[in-house]
Enzyme design. Structure first.
Site, mmCIF file in Angstrom:
data_model
loop_
_atom_site.group_PDB
_atom_site.id
_atom_site.type_symbol
_atom_site.label_atom_id
_atom_site.label_comp_id
_atom_site.label_asym_id
_atom_site.label_seq_id
_atom_site.Cartn_x
_atom_site.Cartn_y
_atom_site.Cartn_z
ATOM 1 N N ARG A 7 0.813 -1.207 0.000
ATOM 2 C CA ARG A 7 0.000 0.000 0.000
ATOM 3 C C ARG A 7 0.849 1.260 0.000
ATOM 4 N NH1 ARG A 7 -4.621 -0.469 4.342
ATOM 5 N NH2 ARG A 7 -4.914 1.550 3.410
ATOM 6 N N ARG A 63 0.807 2.973 -16.879
ATOM 7 C CA ARG A 63 0.968 2.685 -18.308
ATOM 8 C C ARG A 63 2.184 3.436 -18.858
ATOM 9 N NH1 ARG A 63 -1.767 -1.576 -17.820
ATOM 10 N NH2 ARG A 63 -4.019 -1.505 -18.049
ATOM 11 N N CYS A 74 -9.170 2.033 -11.337
ATOM 12 C CA CYS A 74 -9.280 3.286 -10.599
ATOM 13 C C CYS A 74 -10.638 3.343 -9.908
ATOM 14 C CB CYS A 74 -9.145 4.483 -11.535
ATOM 15 S SG CYS A 74 -7.555 4.609 -12.346
ATOM 16 N N GLU A 77 -12.404 7.159 -3.376
ATOM 17 C CA GLU A 77 -12.432 6.963 -1.927
ATOM 18 C C GLU A 77 -13.756 7.493 -1.371
ATOM 19 O OE1 GLU A 77 -10.343 5.706 0.476
ATOM 20 O OE2 GLU A 77 -8.960 5.026 -1.074
ATOM 21 N N ARG A 89 -4.204 7.032 -3.533
ATOM 22 C CA ARG A 89 -3.783 5.791 -2.876
ATOM 23 C C ARG A 89 -3.568 4.724 -3.935
ATOM 24 N NH1 ARG A 89 -7.495 8.124 0.620
ATOM 25 N NH2 ARG A 89 -6.930 8.152 2.822
ATOM 26 N N TYR A 107 4.133 5.871 2.329
ATOM 27 C CA TYR A 107 3.214 6.980 2.583
ATOM 28 C C TYR A 107 4.043 8.253 2.500
ATOM 29 C CZ TYR A 107 -0.426 3.714 3.596
ATOM 30 O OH TYR A 107 -1.369 2.721 3.454
ATOM 31 N N ARG A 115 -1.504 6.189 8.133
ATOM 32 C CA ARG A 115 -1.166 4.850 8.636
ATOM 33 C C ARG A 115 0.105 4.915 9.465
ATOM 34 N NH1 ARG A 115 -3.416 0.095 6.778
ATOM 35 N NH2 ARG A 115 -2.375 -0.624 8.656
#
Length: 128
Positions: A7, A63, A74, A77, A89, A107, A115
């Site tokens: 992530r 890409r 895609c 949120e 994200r 992050y 996080r």
């Protein structure tokens, strides 16, 4: 070989095509570098944007990096009141023998607060 999720998040200064692509590339490059990934390791990638970012699809950045055979998606949120604005994200699903404890989530910018459990400060001698 197990599939692991990696992530990451990064904040964007503004809602523009150039900013979304630039920040998405920056985050992808950090995920690739820190986890020593090759495009063939990536099973799929999910990109999400906060509702205030809609000028471009962040998957285009992958890409542009040559990820032509990786399935990309895609999505938006949730608009949770008080949540951080202008955030991109990425969750990579990768085929790797790396133990989950050694995965290096990324992050960047203002997003480490999203996080803190994944962004502990390294202590001297800590190579994990």
């Amino acid at each position: 070989m197990p599939v692991r999720g990696i992530r990451g998040a990064i904040d964007a200064a503004r809602n523009s095509r150039e900013e979304i692509l630039s920040k998405s590339r920056t985050l992808l490059e950090a995920l690739i570098r820190e986890n020593r990934l090759r495009p063939g390791d990536v099973a799929s990638a999910i990109f999400s944007l906060t509702p205030d970012l809609d000028a471009e699809f962040p998957a285009i950045a992958a890409r542009q990096l040559g990820w032509t055979d990786v399935p990309l998606m895609c999505c938006r949120e949730l608009a949770v009141p008080g949540s951080m604005k202008r955030v991109i994200r990425i969750m990579l699903l990768v085929n790797t023998s790396t133990p989950a404890s050694k995965i290096r989530h990324q992050y960047l910018g203002r997003t480490p607060s999203l996080r803190p459990d994944l962004n502990r400060k390294k202590t001297q001698g800590d190579r994990s």
